[in-house]
Scaffold this active site. Structure first.
Site, short mmCIF file in Angstrom:
data_model
loop_
_atom_site.label_atom_id
_atom_site.label_comp_id
_atom_site.label_asym_id
_atom_site.label_seq_id
_atom_site.Cartn_x
_atom_site.Cartn_y
_atom_site.Cartn_z
N GLU A 21 -20.82 22.04 -10.35
CA GLU A 21 -22.25 21.99 -10.06
C GLU A 21 -22.73 23.31 -9.45
OE1 GLU A 21 -23.13 18.87 -7.33
OE2 GLU A 21 -21.92 19.69 -5.71
N ILE A 50 -12.34 26.46 2.67
CA ILE A 50 -11.23 25.84 1.94
C ILE A 50 -11.30 26.15 0.45
CG2 ILE A 50 -10.14 23.65 1.32
CD1 ILE A 50 -10.86 22.61 4.11
#
Length: 428
Positions: free
Chosen positions: A234, A215
């Site tokens: 991150e 996705i």
């Protein structure tokens, strides 16, 4: 200081000789994912003198070490596919955490720490780079009894707060081998639909936290025509390279490093690692900065995108267990979900397919099942996206949430979900 001479003095010929320097009853910490030192880890089970040691790993990309628990107790901070089985067979344990909290948690529960890390070759000033990583390791550079580095010429030299000077290093082992790479993930039609829906929530000039998977790949395919995007994340995935090459990214709005992309680790293919090598547009941060809720909340128009396993009518997201059994861990989902909620014009997006097991199970559920954990609370969820649409939950009542979630469930489950919602008193 003759750094070449110091390098030779600290260099040890074999991995086993190197790990034999580690004393019993000490805690060993290695970086997340690509930053693990493979040669040193392979040598640990052969180090017969170890006793009462603990090894802390996160999202390891390797098989579980086969060793006696009395000798070396393995603690995972995010399970991999092999560790899922090992956890239930009592070979390892799992430490719950928000990713941003790990430096402080490890600081509290460990002592006599030994860091074992993979690094790039030393530069002319005597500095090694953690390369694909910074994570929680950088926090312990001056809080450890020993730092052991595994030098790998395949590790990219990156910039940021992930530098180790040779004067800080106690032992050096050289082991040059290609870095672990992400597997090829096919993008299905459902992924493309979800990606397109999420891309429509993003505007030129937004700041993005986005990760790895089908996705996210689909989303980034739809962002190549955008302008002035900033990456504050991150983990750096492969598809970010495409966004740089399409000039969609300016990183103008990064509060910690204006004009630079920031992250705490990277996981991709050689293409990504080559892109990162000596790239001053990439700045690696410790996880207590990259995932710091206060920093995230200070970023106007940040959009955070995370996946989940299932969502109930209240909006509670379970992203860690399947069928009541642990599958992964929290990671940074909580950090970025809370930060986006607090940010001015922030948008937090949770995405998932509407079904699992070839369409047999709905992932929109009335209540989370027994054994499921709440990774993201109902009060921190903003948007939920499936291939059947977008459900806005923030600011919505229980009945509105229930109705919106049923509308993005798979059509074949909507009647059953509506029946359950009425039985629960959520719908009339």
């Amino acid at each position: 200081m003759n750094i070449t001479k110091i390098f030779e003095q600290k260099r040890i010929a074999s991995a086993l000789q190197t790990v034999n320097l580690i004393q019993p009853q000490t805690d060993i910490i290695v970086p997340i994912a690509v930053g693990e030192p493979p040669g040193l880890l392979d040598a640990l089970p052969k180090a017969d003198h170890l006793k009462g040691n603990r090894l802390f790993q996160m999202l390891s990309l390797r098989p579980v070490l086969q060793t006696n628990k009395d000798k070396l107790n393995i603690v995972s901070m995010f399970l991999n596919k092999d560790e899922r089985r090992a956890f239930y067979e009592h070979q390892i344990d799992l430490l719950p955490n928000h990713f941003s909290d790990l430096p402080y948690i490890l600081n509290e529960i460990t002592s006599n720490r030994v860091l074992m890390v993979a690094v790039s070759p030393m530069d002319e000033n005597g500095y090694f780079s953690l390369g694909t990583n910074c994570d929680y390791i950088s926090f312990f550079m001056d809080k450890s009894v020993m730092i052991i580095v595994e030098v790998n010429e395949y590790m990219p030299r990156t910039y940021g707060k992930n530098q180790i000077h040779i004067s800080q290093v106690d032992a050096i082992f050289e082991n040059h081998q290609p870095l672990p790479e992400t597997p090829s993930i096919p993008v299905r039609e459902e992924d493309k639909i979800i990606g397109n829906s999420i891309a429509e929530l993003i505007k030129n000039g937004d700041t993005l936290q986005i990760g790895f998977g089908a996705i996210p790949n689909a989303i980034m395919n739809d962002l190549k025509s955008y302008q002035d995007l900033t990456i504050f994340t991150e983990m750096i995935p492969d598809q970010v390279v495409d966004l740089f090459e399409s000039s969609a990214i300016s990183n103008r709005n990064n509060p910690l490093a204006p004009g630079k992309m920031t992250a705490t680790f990277a996981y991709g293919t050689k293409r990504l690692y080559d892109f990162m090598h000596e790239n001053k547009n990439v700045f690696m941060l410790p996880v207590d900065e990259s995932n710091n809720v206060r920093y995230i909340a200070s970023i106007d128009r940040i959009v955070t995108i995370n996946a989940t396993v299932e969502v109930d009518f209240l909006g509670q997201c379970n992203s860690e267990t399947i069928g009541g059994r642990y599958y992964s861990s929290t990671g940074g989902q909580g950090d970025f979900g809370i930060g986006a909620r607090m940010a001015k014009e922030g948008r937090g997006v949770i995405c998932l397919h509407s079904t699992a097991k070839n369409g047999e199970i709905s992932k929109i559920v009335p209540t989370l099942p027994n054994g499921a954990v709440v990774t993201t609370s109902k009060n921190d969820v903003d948007y939920v996206v499936t291939e059947y649409g977008v459900a806005k939950l923030r600011g919505k009542t229980i009945r509105e949430r229930t109705k919106n979630l049923i509308e993005i469930a798979h059509p074949k489950f909507r009647e059953e979900l509506t029946y359950e919602a009425k039985k629960m008193g959520f719908l009339i």
